[in-house]
Motif scaffolding. Structure first.
Motif, PDB file in Angstrom:
ATOM      1  N   SER A 185       1.556  49.673  41.641  1.00  0.00           N
ATOM      2  CA  SER A 185       2.891  49.616  42.498  1.00  0.00           C
ATOM      3  C   SER A 185       2.508  48.976  43.611  1.00  0.00           C
ATOM      4  CB  SER A 185       3.208  51.046  42.592  1.00  0.00           C
ATOM      5  OG  SER A 185       4.681  50.886  43.195  1.00  0.00           O
ATOM      6  N   GLU A 195       3.780  47.568  46.685  1.00  0.00           N
ATOM      7  CA  GLU A 195       4.970  48.012  47.716  1.00  0.00           C
ATOM      8  C   GLU A 195       4.677  47.706  49.015  1.00  0.00           C
ATOM      9  OE1 GLU A 195       7.929  49.094  46.089  1.00  0.00           O
ATOM     10  OE2 GLU A 195       6.919  49.309  44.004  1.00  0.00           O
ATOM     11  N   ALA A 205       6.492  54.123  44.734  1.00  0.00           N
ATOM     12  CA  ALA A 205       5.209  54.170  43.683  1.00  0.00           C
ATOM     13  C   ALA A 205       5.491  55.400  43.022  1.00  0.00           C
ATOM     14  CB  ALA A 205       3.908  54.009  44.514  1.00  0.00           C
ATOM     15  N   LYS A 223       8.081  55.088  40.247  1.00  0.00           N
ATOM     16  CA  LYS A 223       7.785  54.343  39.335  1.00  0.00           C
ATOM     17  C   LYS A 223       6.898  54.940  38.378  1.00  0.00           C
ATOM     18  CE  LYS A 223       6.957  49.955  40.561  1.00  0.00           C
ATOM     19  NZ  LYS A 223       6.623  48.848  41.330  1.00  0.00           N
ATOM     20  N   MET A 230      -1.237  56.167  39.117  1.00  0.00           N
ATOM     21  CA  MET A 230      -0.667  55.171  39.743  1.00  0.00           C
ATOM     22  C   MET A 230      -1.416  54.799  40.857  1.00  0.00           C
ATOM     23  SD  MET A 230       1.830  52.886  39.862  1.00  0.00           S
ATOM     24  CE  MET A 230       3.288  53.363  38.714  1.00  0.00           C
TER      25      MET A 230
END
Length: 179
Positions: free
Chosen positions: A109, A111, A119, A122, A131
């Motif tokens: 992720s 960001e 994140a 997501k 993640m």
């Protein structure tokens, strides 16, 4: 990051299939490599290959949008043009929803530094097993300062390190996802 992950996985003794777009780095020749150009080709290749694998690490920054229409002819200058875009498929979300009990998925992720909560969202939406929160500052940089997030709420902040070193850490953490 992707080529570093391929090398780290091979060094750890794993069989690796790399699906790669146009990149300047070379991919270790011991990996099976599928070259693609478009986000749709990436989607098709991942959907086709994932059933034969137990782990997907989706480190690519695949475009979120593509032109709705395209032309094979040269567009002539003059006047104005409106470019209409459409969403590309969310590859890791698609395969994560269909993964078998013996398969795991890892997503990245990208960001801004204050978007750790994005994140985490997501991670849930995409149904990934791990993640990697990847701050924007790591784009085109030699180092990464990620935060690893797990669905059970655990997180691990990793000190800044070169991407090849982090790739080894991520391969280890990914291996721990399996019983």
């Amino acid at each position: 990051m992707g080529t570093a992950l391929v090398s780290a996985a091979l060094e750890a003794g794993h069989k690796v299939t790399a699906i790669a777009g146009p990149i300047s780095q070379s991919i270790d020749p011991r990996a099976i490599t599928n070259r693609i150009v478009t986000a749709q080709q990436m989607f098709d290749a991942v959907v086709k290959q994932f059933p034969e694998h137990d782990l997907l690490i989706m480190a690519a920054a695949v475009a979120d949008f593509r032109p709705k229409t395209s032309s094979t002819d040269k567009l002539k200058r003059g006047g104005s043009m409106t470019l209409e875009l459409e969403s590309t498929p969310d590859i890791v979300a698609h395969v994560s929803k269909a993964k078998r009990a013996d398969q795991r998925t890892v997503g990245f992720s990208l960001e801004s530094a204050d978007q750790l909560s994005r994140a985490q969202e997501k991670m849930r939406y995409k149904n990934v097993d791990l993640m990697v929160f990847n701050p924007l500052e790591t784009m085109n940089a030699g180092e990464i300062k990620p935060v690893l997030l797990w669905p059970d709420g655990r997180s691990e902040t990793i000190n800044a390190m070169p991407k090849p070193e982090f790739a080894k850490v991520l391969i280890e953490r990914s291996a721990s996802l399996f019983p």
